[in-house]
Structures are given as C-alpha cells and as structure tokens.
Design a protein around this motif. Structure first.
Motif, short mmCIF file in Angstrom:
data_model
loop_
_atom_site.label_atom_id
_atom_site.label_comp_id
_atom_site.label_asym_id
_atom_site.label_seq_id
_atom_site.Cartn_x
_atom_site.Cartn_y
_atom_site.Cartn_z
N ARG A 104 66.15 -8.48 33.24
CA ARG A 104 64.92 -7.73 33.01
C ARG A 104 65.22 -6.25 32.74
NH1 ARG A 104 62.95 -8.15 37.76
NH2 ARG A 104 62.47 -10.35 37.39
N ALA A 105 66.13 -5.68 33.51
CA ALA A 105 66.47 -4.27 33.34
C ALA A 105 67.14 -4.02 31.99
CB ALA A 105 67.39 -3.81 34.47
N LYS A 106 68.05 -4.91 31.59
CA LYS A 106 68.73 -4.74 30.31
C LYS A 106 67.76 -4.88 29.14
CE LYS A 106 72.65 -4.53 29.17
NZ LYS A 106 71.97 -4.26 27.91
N LEU A 107 66.81 -5.78 29.24
CA LEU A 107 65.80 -5.90 28.18
C LEU A 107 64.91 -4.67 28.13
CD1 LEU A 107 64.80 -9.66 28.49
CD2 LEU A 107 65.81 -8.55 26.48
N ALA A 108 64.65 -4.07 29.29
CA ALA A 108 63.85 -2.85 29.30
C ALA A 108 64.56 -1.74 28.54
CB ALA A 108 63.56 -2.41 30.74
N TRP A 109 65.88 -1.62 28.70
CA TRP A 109 66.63 -0.63 27.94
C TRP A 109 66.57 -0.93 26.45
CZ3 TRP A 109 67.30 3.80 29.86
CH2 TRP A 109 67.71 4.00 31.18
N SER A 177 70.64 -7.78 21.78
CA SER A 177 70.24 -8.25 20.45
C SER A 177 68.78 -7.92 20.16
CB SER A 177 70.46 -9.76 20.34
OG SER A 177 69.61 -10.48 21.20
N TYR A 178 67.96 -7.72 21.21
CA TYR A 178 66.55 -7.39 20.99
C TYR A 178 66.37 -5.94 20.56
CZ TYR A 178 65.17 -11.97 22.43
OH TYR A 178 65.00 -13.34 22.46
N ALA A 179 67.45 -5.17 20.60
CA ALA A 179 67.46 -3.85 19.97
C ALA A 179 68.23 -3.90 18.66
CB ALA A 179 68.09 -2.82 20.90
N ASP A 180 69.46 -4.44 18.72
CA ASP A 180 70.35 -4.39 17.57
C ASP A 180 69.86 -5.23 16.39
OD1 ASP A 180 71.84 -2.94 19.37
OD2 ASP A 180 73.26 -4.55 19.79
N PHE A 181 69.21 -6.35 16.67
CA PHE A 181 68.79 -7.27 15.61
C PHE A 181 67.28 -7.45 15.57
CE2 PHE A 181 73.09 -8.68 16.95
CZ PHE A 181 73.77 -8.29 15.79
N ALA A 201 58.84 -13.44 26.63
CA ALA A 201 59.45 -14.71 26.22
C ALA A 201 60.97 -14.59 26.23
CB ALA A 201 58.96 -15.09 24.83
N ALA A 202 61.49 -13.45 25.81
CA ALA A 202 62.95 -13.25 25.84
C ALA A 202 63.47 -13.31 27.26
CB ALA A 202 63.29 -11.90 25.21
N ILE A 206 66.12 -16.19 28.38
CA ILE A 206 67.48 -15.82 28.80
C ILE A 206 67.70 -16.15 30.27
CG2 ILE A 206 69.08 -13.89 29.09
CD1 ILE A 206 67.65 -12.55 26.69
N SER A 207 66.71 -15.84 31.10
CA SER A 207 66.84 -16.13 32.53
C SER A 207 66.99 -17.62 32.77
CB SER A 207 65.63 -15.58 33.30
OG SER A 207 65.60 -14.18 33.25
N ALA A 208 66.21 -18.43 32.08
CA ALA A 208 66.30 -19.88 32.25
C ALA A 208 67.68 -20.39 31.87
CB ALA A 208 65.22 -20.58 31.43
N LEU A 209 68.20 -19.93 30.76
CA LEU A 209 69.52 -20.37 30.31
C LEU A 209 70.61 -19.97 31.31
CD1 LEU A 209 69.25 -19.42 26.52
CD2 LEU A 209 69.37 -21.75 27.45
N VAL A 210 70.56 -18.73 31.75
CA VAL A 210 71.60 -18.23 32.65
C VAL A 210 71.50 -18.87 34.03
CG1 VAL A 210 72.46 -16.17 33.83
CG2 VAL A 210 71.85 -16.05 31.41
#
Length: 219
Positions: A104-109, A177-181, A201-202, A206-210
């Motif tokens: 969650r924190a990384k997606l916030a960045w 990737s939600y920033a770079d792509f 949704a991201a 991602i959380s479900a997969l990990v």
C-alpha cells in the motif's frame, strides 16, 4: 509523504538548520521536476535554480555539481521507499499485515510521486552510474535486514521459503509499474488518468498474489 529533506548533508557543506532544510527541499523538489521533464542530459543547474527560485550559486553551495545533486535526489527517492520497508517489514508484525502495508505504501509513492519513480527507473536503465555506491552499500544492507525478518517468519512457520531479494524485486516492479508504465495502463483501461479505483484494484491484486504465494495461512 512528500518530505524531500531526508538526504544527509554532504561533506563540506553547511550543517543543516532550518534555512538549510528549506533550501535543500526547494532544490530537490525543483530538481525532481526538471530531471523528470528533461532527463539527466537535458537538465541544467540554471533551469533547476529557476524552478527553485534560488540563485544558481546556492545549488553549487549545497550540492557542488549537477552529478552530486542528481545522486542526492536518487538517494532521497530510494531512502523514502526503504523507510516504508523499515516501518512495515518488521518481525513483530504478522506477515500478511506487514506485506500488505508495504504494498500500500509503495503504491502511494507511485501515485503521489510518479516522476520520482520514472527518474529512478531511467537511472537504472542507463546503468545506475550515479547511484552505484548507494545500491551496493545502503540498499544491500537494507535488503539484508529485511532478510532477517523474513527468516524469522520462516522459522516460525508463518512464511513459505522464498528468496528475499527476488521477492523484493517483484514487489518493487509491481508497485512502481503504476508510475513508470501508467501511459500503457490508462490506454488499456480506457481512461485519462489512474484513479482511486485503479489503485485500489492494484493493491488488492498485488496483495492477493503476494500473500497467497508466500504467507502461510494463519501466519
């Protein structure tokens, strides 16, 4: 989550006080803007000074050169991301809470500072010349610390055996990737920009997969 003052002062520069922190914050924010727009090669100290609203000699006083300023910006970006790892990935937390919090924190960045992620990605794509020492030193040390946490969880039967380094590579690439792509994503999603629902949704995906891949039920 927009503090840009965490970079340690370089040797030979004035010791940090309130004026120092304010000036370095302005410079780093302006540098992020200019490097993101023009790349390392196209960015100039003069352009960064104009964006910061400071005299050009101030940039040289605090950072010495464009190379040093660029390296400081890169180290600042990475240190902020790693500070979140220090906050979330600790042995006292349960693995599911820790990993989902870090995601969650990384997606916030990625959402709040997409340019920072793109600058960092661009540096890696060109060989990481400006930040090589940081990657070999500070980043390796942080990864080693996280490995001790994961080893504790594995020993407690709360986490499946997985290579810490490669798990972190996966986490970093999936979130950044939600920033770079994002340009690719908005076209596939048929929208003008990534919105709250897209990041929700991201995070869920991602959380479900990990968590399903590495956390043992009840861990």
């Amino acid at each position: 989550m927009t503090d840009l003052t965490t970079t340690a002062p370089k040797p030979g520069l004035a010791q940090p006080g309130a004026p120092h922190r304010q000036s370095t914050q302005k410079i780093l924010e302006a540098a992020e803007q200019v490097f993101a727009e023009h790349g390392y090669g196209g960015a100039t100290m003069a352009a960064i000074a104009r964006a910061a609203g400071l005299p050009k000699p101030n940039l040289h006083y605090y950072f010495g050169s464009k190379d040093a300023l660029y390296a400081a910006l890169l180290e600042n970006i990475l240190s902020l991301w790693l500070d979140d790892a220090d906050l979330w990935l600790i042995a006292e937390r349960d693995p599911a809470t820790a990993l989902s919090g870090y995601i969650r924190a990384k997606l916030a960045w990625a959402r709040e500072r997409p340019e920072a992620s793109r600058i960092f990605a661009g540096e890696l794509l060109t060989g990481a010349r400006h930040i090589d020492a940081y990657l070999r030193g500070d980043l390796r040390a942080r990864v080693a610390r996280i490995d001790t946490v994961f080893a504790t969880w594995r020993a407690q039967g709360r986490m499946r055996p997985v290579d810490t380094r490669h798990l972190l590579f996966c986490l970093w690439s999936m979130t950044q990737s939600y920033a770079d792509f994002s340009a690719q994503m908005v076209r596939v999603l048929e929208t003008d920009a990534l919105e709250d629902a897209d990041f929700a949704a991201a995070e869920a995906t991602i959380s479900a997969l990990v968590l399903r891949g590495v956390v043992i039920d009840g861990g």
